[in-house]
Design a protein around this motif. Structure first.
Motif, mmCIF file in Angstrom:
data_model
loop_
_atom_site.group_PDB
_atom_site.id
_atom_site.type_symbol
_atom_site.label_atom_id
_atom_site.label_comp_id
_atom_site.label_asym_id
_atom_site.label_seq_id
_atom_site.Cartn_x
_atom_site.Cartn_y
_atom_site.Cartn_z
ATOM 1 N N TYR A 1 -1.001 7.355 -6.101
ATOM 2 C CA TYR A 1 -1.258 7.041 -4.689
ATOM 3 C C TYR A 1 0.042 6.492 -4.089
ATOM 4 O O TYR A 1 0.610 5.532 -4.595
ATOM 5 C CB TYR A 1 -2.402 6.023 -4.624
ATOM 6 N N GLU B 1 1.126 4.766 -1.643
ATOM 7 C CA GLU B 1 1.336 3.437 -1.035
ATOM 8 C C GLU B 1 2.352 2.624 -1.847
ATOM 9 O O GLU B 1 2.285 2.578 -3.083
ATOM 10 C CB GLU B 1 -0.004 2.691 -0.985
ATOM 11 N N SER C 1 1.336 -1.798 5.194
ATOM 12 C CA SER C 1 1.413 -0.559 4.423
ATOM 13 C C SER C 1 2.780 0.097 4.580
ATOM 14 O O SER C 1 3.424 -0.026 5.629
ATOM 15 C CB SER C 1 0.307 0.383 4.923
ATOM 16 N N PRO D 1 -1.996 12.551 4.933
ATOM 17 C CA PRO D 1 -2.066 11.127 5.267
ATOM 18 C C PRO D 1 -2.772 10.398 4.127
ATOM 19 O O PRO D 1 -3.681 10.964 3.504
ATOM 20 C CB PRO D 1 -2.921 11.103 6.541
ATOM 21 N N ASN D 2 -2.356 9.208 3.843
ATOM 22 C CA ASN D 2 -2.958 8.435 2.742
ATOM 23 C C ASN D 2 -2.895 9.232 1.430
ATOM 24 O O ASN D 2 -3.819 9.209 0.624
ATOM 25 C CB ASN D 2 -4.418 8.094 3.077
ATOM 26 N N SER E 1 4.281 12.131 1.627
ATOM 27 C CA SER E 1 3.396 12.407 0.493
ATOM 28 C C SER E 1 3.366 13.902 0.208
ATOM 29 O O SER E 1 3.886 14.707 0.981
ATOM 30 C CB SER E 1 1.981 11.923 0.836
ATOM 31 N N GLY F 1 -7.304 2.739 -2.081
ATOM 32 C CA GLY F 1 -6.795 3.800 -1.205
ATOM 33 C C GLY F 1 -7.125 5.160 -1.797
ATOM 34 O O GLY F 1 -7.318 6.142 -1.075
ATOM 35 N N PHE G 1 4.448 3.920 3.406
ATOM 36 C CA PHE G 1 4.292 5.200 2.703
ATOM 37 C C PHE G 1 5.565 6.035 2.800
ATOM 38 O O PHE G 1 6.096 6.212 3.900
ATOM 39 C CB PHE G 1 3.163 6.030 3.333
ATOM 40 N N VAL H 1 -8.920 3.334 5.368
ATOM 41 C CA VAL H 1 -8.651 2.326 4.330
ATOM 42 C C VAL H 1 -9.011 0.921 4.815
ATOM 43 O O VAL H 1 -9.350 0.053 4.014
ATOM 44 C CB VAL H 1 -7.190 2.391 3.822
ATOM 45 N N GLU I 1 -10.061 11.270 -1.392
ATOM 46 C CA GLU I 1 -8.696 11.477 -1.898
ATOM 47 C C GLU I 1 -8.729 12.210 -3.235
ATOM 48 O O GLU I 1 -7.882 13.065 -3.506
ATOM 49 C CB GLU I 1 -7.958 10.142 -2.029
#
Ligand code: AHR
Length: 722
Positions: free
Chosen positions: A66, A68, A294, A304-305, A299, A367, A296, A349, A372
């Motif tokens: 993940y 983050e 947060s 997103p996330n 990714s 998260g 990031f 989240v 996910e």
């Protein structure tokens, strides 16, 4: 990583290097001989033969996949005292024996399975004396002394910044934000500061914030200020010694009400480092509260996330066909509060309350929630195998759930399926759409619990209750049992877990030769030859390869397999379980030899198991173990034959192969090989590709051929008819 990608692309371009010739030796009655009848199909090979298993362990998601980068982003993590893993229920001392799971009486509220005797490797009259690898070993480096003194209570992994003579304090505060699960926040009080100094706080990330060149980071936080504060707030990625700013941004003012702030932090052409933190500072006195901070990096596929791009790319090399999630012990936890509860891991989240991962001793920011996991499946083309909580907590304090509370769990599991697959007019289907996913997911496999052989007494009833409810509402689902002891109904599949050591894994290659074909088909939902840490070495890899040939030879019953655990953060204190498949720190990742074994096997599997046998298997003089392991499959659409042969001995071995049922085998074959000079060789974060497969083309094959197998080698021969 680069080399591994080259290896991959070599598969695609089918490398044209000619690499010596197979020796032309006449068949010898005494030499090892594999006899193949390629026309005689024994069974299909399941399309899901090689997949992945995952859970939150060894910082798999938080501090792992993940993406983050902020640790304790909602200020809810308890003190960072990793106590290491202690399983309250006893674990059998050997691989879980299909036949040996028995009902046992509870002892002081705990179920204890009897120790299962080890199997003796074939050809070995006596057990080897090598001590058995402990089935669960506490990693000494996971036992961190209580560092709470370093942090303000409740603000673990956050540090104060007070430059020059600035006067500043931080504290954990409790201000629930309406409509969210955010209850805790950080209160920043700056009483004195001037324009040439900064006052604020920083987050140390998971063993540092990894900073890469020319990268756009997305920072965000919730904040509100006390009356009188009308100044800018600076958000910076900087070195831990505060001497170098890698990227920065400014929020001009903070509202008096909770509000989300988002900004981009862009790095220039710098040298990648993890010796960095994220800081939030001001140059003016005042009070500000912060929540859900947060950061990031970009990714994988820009989700997103989302997930770390490098780890996803590496994983894709394994060509995994399925993902078994979310556990593992992580599913069960020790109590109602510490188990995986999918309903609390959906939506934004901000809406996820987070929970303590009691199974592995650290907080989970959640998260990585249900959607996910599903996106991860879609991104790598994997079939989801969703394990639902079936009422077994690992904490001895809680009895397995029965009666009315069990019905509540069944309802919860049915709703989970509705959330994933339901149409818009269903309650939970509508919720999924509200969470951003219109299309229902395709879902076929549900596993009822994880390792419920830890409480076989109650599992028959628990599984049966789930089975009946699921079959009524979702008759098309395949319902996997996590123990073989279910008698009231016949499970669609059973999940068997095999943690082996280098002493017993070779015998395990033959376990399924004797599997009762009247039993349900099998998913090996967790396996590994456990040898060294953090990731297994070549010894583990070659043993896994030998074991996997045994699973392929029994592909009529073994339908799915996956190694566990999948991930380990190799930083000190990152590991709770030794011998993992993929290692990483903040900046880099790598695959173990076992990883490459699985990649080789999954790319060369075909769809049919063909008839074969072996004679004159050489037996090790010193240890009495078999030295050659093999399997043969073919792809019916291309006619390609895949012969996998593992030589576990330290000497080259002569192998004779005779193939019937195919008109003429071409003289040229594609070969992929994994080998090492020593069993102890391994890959690591510093030497990520010391052991990777090599691909080459070799001549000298035919319907009969003799081949000199190199010492310690895993070989995949792709043979074609002419
Ligand atoms: O893979 C590590 C653990 O081993 C899993 O969490 C559990 O299912 C098994 O006992």
């Amino acid at each position: 990583m680069k080399k591994a990608i080259i290896y991959l692309s070599m598969f695609l371009v089918m490398g044209l290097i000619f690499y010596g010739c197979a020796p032309k030796v006449k068949f010898d009655d005494a030499a090892a001989t594999i006899q193949i009848d390629a026309a005689k199909v024994v069974s299909d090979v399941g399309p899901l033969m090689y997949g992945l298993m995952t859970e939150e362990i060894n910082y798999s998601y938080d501090g792992g996949l993940y993406a983050e980068l902020i640790r304790n982003r909602t200020f809810q993590s308890p003190a960072p005292v990793a106590r290491g893993f202690q399983r309250p229920r006893l674990q059998p001392a050997a691989p879980h024996d299909v036949q040996s799971q028995q009902h046992v009486k509870p002892v002081s509220g705990q179920q204890v399975l009897p120790a299962i005797p080890d199997r003796v490797p074939r050809g070995n009259p006596q057990q080897e004396q090598r001590p058995q690898f402990p089935p669960q070993q506490l990693n000494p480096s996971a036992v961190i002394t209580d560092t709470a003194v370093k942090y303000v209570k409740g603000l673990y992994y956050w540090n104060l910044i007070a430059e020059g003579d600035a006067k500043v304090s931080i504290a954990q505060d409790s201000i629930p934000q309406e409509g969210t699960a955010l209850t805790k926040c950080l209160r920043l009080d700056v009483t004195a500061v001037n324009n040439s100094n900064r006052a604020g706080f920083s987050n140390e990330g998971y063993w540092g914030i990894p900073v890469k060149p020319n990268t756009r980071y997305k920072a965000s936080f919730y904040a509100k200020s006390a009356p009188g504060f009308n100044s800018p707030v600076y958000v910076t990625i900087e070195s831990n010694d505060r001497k170098t700013i890698y990227a920065n941004g400014t929020v001009e003012s903070i509202s008096g009400e909770w509000k989300k702030y988002t900004l981009s932090l862009n790095t220039a052409d710098l040298k990648a480092t993890s010796d960095a933190c994220l800081s939030i500072t001001t140059k003016s006195p005042g009070t500000i509260w912060f929540s859900l901070v947060s950061l990031f990096p970009p990714s994988y596929k820009d989700r997103p996330n989302g997930n770390r791009a490098d780890m996803m790319t590496l994983m894709s090399q394994m060509k995994p066909a399925f993902l078994r999630f979310p556990g593992g012990n992580y599913l069960e936890g020790n109590s109602p509060d510490t188990r995986f509860n999918w309903e609390k891991m959906i939506g934004p989240v901000e809406a996820r309350p987070t929970h303590y991962n009691a199974s592995w001793g650290y907080h989970s920011d959640d998260g990585m929630g249900l959607l996910e996991f599903m996106y991860w499946c879609e991104d790598l083309g994997m079939e989801p195998v969703v394990v639902v909580f079936a009422g077994l907590y690992l904490g001895g304090k809680y009895e397995p759930v029965t009666g009315e509370p069990l019905q509540v769990l069944i309802k919860e599991a049915l709703e989970e399926v509705e959330y994933l697959t339901g149409r818009p007019d269903t309650e939970w289907g509508a919720k999924r759409i509200a969470d951003g996913r219109r299309e229902p997911f395709k879902l076929k496999y549900i596993e009822i619990g994880n390792e419920d052989w830890f409480d076989v007494m109650s599992y028959n009833n628990r599984y049966t209750a789930f089975y009946k409810a699921f079959k009524e509402k979702y008759p098309g689902l395949i319902l996997i049992a996590s123990a073989t002891t279910v008698k009231s109904v016949i499970p669609d599949m059973v999940d068997l877990h095999q943690y082996m050591n280098v002493r017993n894994c070779l015998a395990e290659a033959h376990r399924y030769d004797e599997y009762d074909r009247k039993m349900p088909p099998v998913i090996i939902g967790e396996y590994a030859t456990r040898e060294v840490s953090p990731t297994s070495n070549f010894y583990g890899g070659i043993c896994d390869a030998a074991y996997l040939t045994g699973l392929e030879r029994n592909a009529d019953v073994i339908k799915m397999t996956c190694y566990a655990p999948k991930f380990v953060n190799v930083n000190p204190g990152g590991m709770q379980w030794t011998s993992d498949l993929m290692g990483y720190n903040g900046l880099n990742c790598y695959g173990s030899p076992s990883f490459y074994v699985q990649a080789m096997f999954s790319k060369n599997i075909g769809n049919k198991l063909v008839s074969s046998s072996i004679t004159n298997v050489p037996i090790g003089k010193e240890n009495g173990f078999e030295e050659i392991f093999y399997s043969v499959t073919k792809e019916s659409t291309t006619g390609k034959l895949y012969l996998k042969v593992v030589n576990v001995s330290g000497e080259p071995k002569l192998l004779q192969v005779a193939i019937d049922g195919m008109k003429k085998i071409a003289s040229t074959a594609n070969i992929t090989r994994l080998s090492a000079a020593k069993l102890t060789e391994t890959n690591s974060i510093d030497k990520p590709e010391k052991i990777i497969p090599v691909f080459f083309v070799e001549k000298g094959f035919g319907n009969k051929f003799v081949y000199n197998l190199p010492a310690y080698s895993v070989n995949v021969f792709e043979l074609k008819g002419e």
